[in-house]
Scaffold this motif. Structure first.
Motif, PDB file in Angstrom:
ATOM      1  N   GLU A 117     -11.454   0.224   0.711  1.00 27.45           N
ATOM      2  CA  GLU A 117     -10.825  -0.372  -0.467  1.00 27.45           C
ATOM      3  C   GLU A 117     -10.854  -1.892  -0.316  1.00 27.45           C
ATOM      4  OE1 GLU A 117      -9.242   1.344  -2.995  1.00 27.45           O
ATOM      5  OE2 GLU A 117      -9.401   3.372  -2.197  1.00 27.45           O
ATOM      6  N   LYS A 118     -11.791  -2.542  -0.968  1.00 28.29           N
ATOM      7  CA  LYS A 118     -11.865  -3.995  -0.879  1.00 28.29           C
ATOM      8  C   LYS A 118     -10.624  -4.601  -1.524  1.00 28.29           C
ATOM      9  CE  LYS A 118     -14.967  -7.912  -1.550  1.00 28.29           C
ATOM     10  NZ  LYS A 118     -16.305  -8.347  -2.006  1.00 28.29           N
ATOM     11  N   LEU A 119      -9.947  -5.501  -0.795  1.00 31.73           N
ATOM     12  CA  LEU A 119      -8.662  -6.025  -1.242  1.00 31.73           C
ATOM     13  C   LEU A 119      -8.762  -7.476  -1.690  1.00 31.73           C
ATOM     14  CD1 LEU A 119      -6.498  -4.636   1.715  1.00 31.73           C
ATOM     15  CD2 LEU A 119      -6.818  -3.588  -0.536  1.00 31.73           C
ATOM     16  N   SER A 120      -8.049  -7.785  -2.763  1.00 31.68           N
ATOM     17  CA  SER A 120      -7.880  -9.179  -3.147  1.00 31.68           C
ATOM     18  C   SER A 120      -6.835  -9.790  -2.215  1.00 31.68           C
ATOM     19  CB  SER A 120      -7.396  -9.290  -4.592  1.00 31.68           C
ATOM     20  OG  SER A 120      -6.069  -8.801  -4.698  1.00 31.68           O
ATOM     21  N   GLU A 121      -6.665 -11.091  -2.275  1.00 26.68           N
ATOM     22  CA  GLU A 121      -5.681 -11.742  -1.409  1.00 26.68           C
ATOM     23  C   GLU A 121      -4.271 -11.234  -1.714  1.00 26.68           C
ATOM     24  OE1 GLU A 121      -5.077 -16.140   0.577  1.00 26.68           O
ATOM     25  OE2 GLU A 121      -6.162 -15.958  -1.323  1.00 26.68           O
ATOM     26  N   ASN A 122      -3.942 -11.101  -2.989  1.00 27.61           N
ATOM     27  CA  ASN A 122      -2.621 -10.599  -3.373  1.00 27.61           C
ATOM     28  C   ASN A 122      -2.423  -9.153  -2.932  1.00 27.61           C
ATOM     29  OD1 ASN A 122      -1.830 -12.994  -4.575  1.00 27.61           O
ATOM     30  ND2 ASN A 122      -2.515 -12.378  -6.616  1.00 27.61           N
ATOM     31  N   GLU A 123      -3.450  -8.342  -3.068  1.00 24.43           N
ATOM     32  CA  GLU A 123      -3.351  -6.936  -2.663  1.00 24.43           C
ATOM     33  C   GLU A 123      -3.141  -6.809  -1.161  1.00 24.43           C
ATOM     34  OE1 GLU A 123      -6.038  -4.583  -6.003  1.00 24.43           O
ATOM     35  OE2 GLU A 123      -7.049  -5.607  -4.320  1.00 24.43           O
ATOM     36  N   PHE A 124      -3.822  -7.648  -0.391  1.00 23.61           N
ATOM     37  CA  PHE A 124      -3.654  -7.607   1.055  1.00 23.61           C
ATOM     38  C   PHE A 124      -2.224  -7.945   1.449  1.00 23.61           C
ATOM     39  CE2 PHE A 124      -3.693 -10.107   5.089  1.00 23.61           C
ATOM     40  CZ  PHE A 124      -3.886  -9.037   5.945  1.00 23.61           C
ATOM     41  N   GLN A 125      -1.649  -8.929   0.795  1.00 24.23           N
ATOM     42  CA  GLN A 125      -0.299  -9.354   1.136  1.00 24.23           C
ATOM     43  C   GLN A 125       0.735  -8.272   0.863  1.00 24.23           C
ATOM     44  OE1 GLN A 125       0.165 -13.094  -0.982  1.00 24.23           O
ATOM     45  NE2 GLN A 125      -1.587 -13.981   0.075  1.00 24.23           N
TER      46      GLN A 125
ATOM     47  N   GLN B 239     -10.868 -11.241   3.668  1.00 21.86           N
ATOM     48  CA  GLN B 239     -11.424 -12.466   4.225  1.00 21.86           C
ATOM     49  C   GLN B 239     -10.461 -12.994   5.293  1.00 21.86           C
ATOM     50  OE1 GLN B 239     -14.444 -13.736   3.484  1.00 21.86           O
ATOM     51  NE2 GLN B 239     -14.715 -11.939   2.161  1.00 21.86           N
ATOM     52  N   PRO B 240     -10.958 -13.642   6.339  1.00 23.87           N
ATOM     53  CA  PRO B 240     -10.044 -14.091   7.403  1.00 23.87           C
ATOM     54  C   PRO B 240      -8.968 -15.058   6.930  1.00 23.87           C
ATOM     55  CG  PRO B 240     -12.255 -15.022   7.680  1.00 23.87           C
ATOM     56  CD  PRO B 240     -12.357 -13.961   6.648  1.00 23.87           C
ATOM     57  N   TYR B 241      -9.282 -15.879   5.908  1.00 26.21           N
ATOM     58  CA  TYR B 241      -8.275 -16.837   5.440  1.00 26.21           C
ATOM     59  C   TYR B 241      -7.132 -16.159   4.688  1.00 26.21           C
ATOM     60  CZ  TYR B 241     -11.291 -16.610   1.257  1.00 26.21           C
ATOM     61  OH  TYR B 241     -12.045 -16.175   0.184  1.00 26.21           O
ATOM     62  N   TYR B 242      -7.280 -14.880   4.320  1.00 27.60           N
ATOM     63  CA  TYR B 242      -6.157 -14.145   3.729  1.00 27.60           C
ATOM     64  C   TYR B 242      -4.953 -14.145   4.671  1.00 27.60           C
ATOM     65  CZ  TYR B 242      -9.181 -11.779   0.194  1.00 27.60           C
ATOM     66  OH  TYR B 242     -10.029 -11.467  -0.845  1.00 27.60           O
TER      67      TYR B 242
END
Length: 275
Positions: free
Chosen positions: A55-63, A108-111
């Motif tokens: 499941e590829k995550l957006s930055e908001n989804e990862f958080q 992405q690592p910067y997430y």
């Protein structure tokens, strides 16, 4: 492996290493290469197989992973690894999961570089490096701590509680685990518990902190489930009230064997304490 982890925990004490970490986090390959200066690649990747999480995550989804879209996949992937509460308390497992997620373009690592007042990780890194060049290293170290906290949790400043409170994947796993465990006997729908945790993150943090302490009785399943039966029924959301209920349970259990009582009895006791 543990030696590498101990060295990684100390990165935020070293300005040069902190700069290297932040610079590497702007690029996937560079970040993985940086991490592998601390760990053996094969050993780290063998900690857990996370390759089936796609499941590829957006930055908001990862958080904050969504309990409808992401929780089921996360749970099944780790269930197939026979993932246990012991595994979920091991920072190396979460480093392995994080590096695989980056390697497989899930995140992405910067997430990892988000902080409470600024959720854009890339901007935080760029700004921290800019300020550091001007001689101000406060944000440099803060952003480094954020990356390490969200990757494996147990940095020196946070201790083991960071595993349960700071790693997005770990937070999601523990919420699923607790929801499944509580719903079994308390007969509360899992989704109701997810929604409670997500709407009341401070109460989740309080619960997980109490459960991970040897000085509390909240880890006892009959007491924990009785507590949730009460707070869901009474819609207890205020953190001050939540903490006070746990405090009263601690006092009550010092003379009454609440752990030997069933869930409904404990719910009634808690209700009487609050009344």
């Amino acid at each position: 492996m543990n030696n590498g982890l101990q060295r990684l925990k100390k990165v935020t004490k070293n300005r040069v290493e902190s700069i290297l970490l932040l610079e590497s986090a702007l690029d996937k390959d560079t970040f993985i290469e940086y991490l592998l200066t601390y760990f053996d690649k094969e050993q780290l990747l063998n900690e857990v197989n996370f390759s089936n999480f796609n499941e590829k995550l957006s930055e908001n989804e990862f958080q904050q992973l969504h309990y409808l879209y992401h929780y089921p996949t996360l749970w099944e992937v780790l269930k197939n690894n026979n993932f246990s509460t012991i595994d979920a308390s091991n920072p190396l497992k979460w480093i392995s999961i994080t590096i695989q997620s980056i390697q497989n373009d899930i995140i992405q690592p910067y997430y990892l570089a988000y902080v409470e007042n600024s959720k854009n990780g890339k901007n935080n890194i760029i700004e921290a490096l800019r300020l550091s060049e001007q001689g101000n290293d406060k944000q440099l170290f803060n952003t480094c701590r954020a990356i390490l906290r969200h990757m494996f949790g147990a940095i020196q400043e946070r201790g083991k509680k960071g595993i349960y409170q700071d790693i997005p994947f770990a937070i999601a796993w523990w919420k699923i685990y607790l929801a499944k465990e509580i719903s079994k006997k308390a007969k509360i729908d899992e989704k109701t518990i997810y929604e409670y945790f997500n709407s009341n993150p401070t109460n989740y943090n309080e619960l997980i902190m109490r459960m991970s302490s040897k000085l509390t009785v909240i880890a006892d399943k009959n007491i924990r489930d009785g507590l949730f039966k009460y707070i869901i029924e009474k819609e207890v959301t205020n953190t001050k009230d939540f903490k006070e209920i746990i405090r009263m349970i601690g006092i009550e259990s010092s003379w009454r064997a609440m752990g030997s009582l069933d869930i409904e009895d404990n719910r009634k006791i808690i209700e009487s304490l609050v009344a």
